[in-house]
Enzyme design. Structure first.
Site, PDB file in Angstrom:
ATOM      1  N   ASP A  69       0.644  -1.287   0.110  1.00 24.87           N
ATOM      2  CA  ASP A  69       0.036  -0.079   0.018  1.00 24.87           C
ATOM      3  C   ASP A  69       0.825   1.313   0.040  1.00 24.87           C
ATOM      4  O   ASP A  69       0.436   2.262   0.330  1.00 24.87           O
ATOM      5  CB  ASP A  69      -0.987   0.149   1.238  1.00 24.87           C
ATOM      6  CG  ASP A  69      -0.500   0.204   2.570  1.00 24.87           C
ATOM      7  OD1 ASP A  69       0.952  -0.281   2.398  1.00 24.87           O
ATOM      8  OD2 ASP A  69      -1.006   0.361   3.415  1.00 24.87           O
ATOM      9  N   GLU A  83       8.061  -0.892  14.383  1.00 28.45           N
ATOM     10  CA  GLU A  83       9.123  -0.468  13.818  1.00 28.45           C
ATOM     11  C   GLU A  83      10.024   0.089  14.996  1.00 28.45           C
ATOM     12  O   GLU A  83      11.343   0.062  14.977  1.00 28.45           O
ATOM     13  CB  GLU A  83       8.691   1.022  12.894  1.00 28.45           C
ATOM     14  CG  GLU A  83       8.010   0.795  11.796  1.00 28.45           C
ATOM     15  CD  GLU A  83       6.430   0.885  12.214  1.00 28.45           C
ATOM     16  OE1 GLU A  83       5.596   1.106  11.274  1.00 28.45           O
ATOM     17  OE2 GLU A  83       6.029   0.677  13.409  1.00 28.45           O
TER      18      GLU A  83
END
Length: 184
Positions: free
Chosen positions: A42, A125
């Site tokens: 995406d 992350e």
């Protein structure tokens, strides 16, 4: 995704973690050099990004255009020096960045056998970058013309409000001024 997370009824799930950790395992077994980058279906990429990340020596970072209230996730650069992070969801993270906003040298990764992505929604992350210790935010290699260009966009097909105005009292004389001009 492990069953314990698939069966979770409420709240966010750690998406893509298993796949990314399998990729890290494959790299450990099969690679000696190169760059690891977590591309996603995406996102939209400027090919210049791939030219830039190939020279990553440790961990490089760069802005990601986002469909969020701030419009961008980026390291903050003032006078050519890293000075913090700008992201719509800071959440006490040491590395508040989008998954598409960093790349890691394979040689650097291989010297950190404990580096993995955690199954912690919203902290994937941050957890991964912290697992690269010893590595600190001031060690980041700043790409995309000192983080003044957006070479990757986290795109979604939904209507959003315009990007929030920049607080010039706080961010004047930083790369964010140039980035916000892109986001008009």
């Amino acid at each position: 995704m492990p069953d314990q997370y698939k069966k979770k009824k409420k709240g966010p799930k750690p998406r893509g973690v298993s796949n990314r950790n399998k990729g890290i395992q494959w790299i450990r077994k099969n690679a000696k050099s190169g760059v690891l980058y977590f591309a996603d279906d995406d996102n939209t990429y400027d090919l210049q990004l791939f030219d830039e990340i190939r020279y990553t020596k440790r961990v490089s970072m760069f802005p990601v255009g986002l469909i969020t209230k701030l419009g961008v996730s980026s390291p903050i650069v003032k006078n050519g020096i890293f000075s913090g992070f700008y992201d719509g969801w800071m959440a006490g993270r040491k590395f508040p960045v989008d998954m598409a906003g960093f790349a890691i040298s394979v040689k650097f990764l291989l010297k950190r056998p404990k580096a993995l992505m955690p199954f912690k929604p919203g902290f994937e992350e941050d957890g991964f970058l912290k697992s690269l210790e010893p590595f600190e935010p001031q060690d980041i290699e700043l790409l995309a013309s000192n983080c003044t260009k957006i070479l990757v966009w986290h795109t979604q097909t939904k209507k959003n409000e315009p990007s929030q105005a920049l607080d010039f009292a706080k961010y004047n004389n930083t790369n964010l001024v140039m980035l916000k001009q892109i986001l008009v």
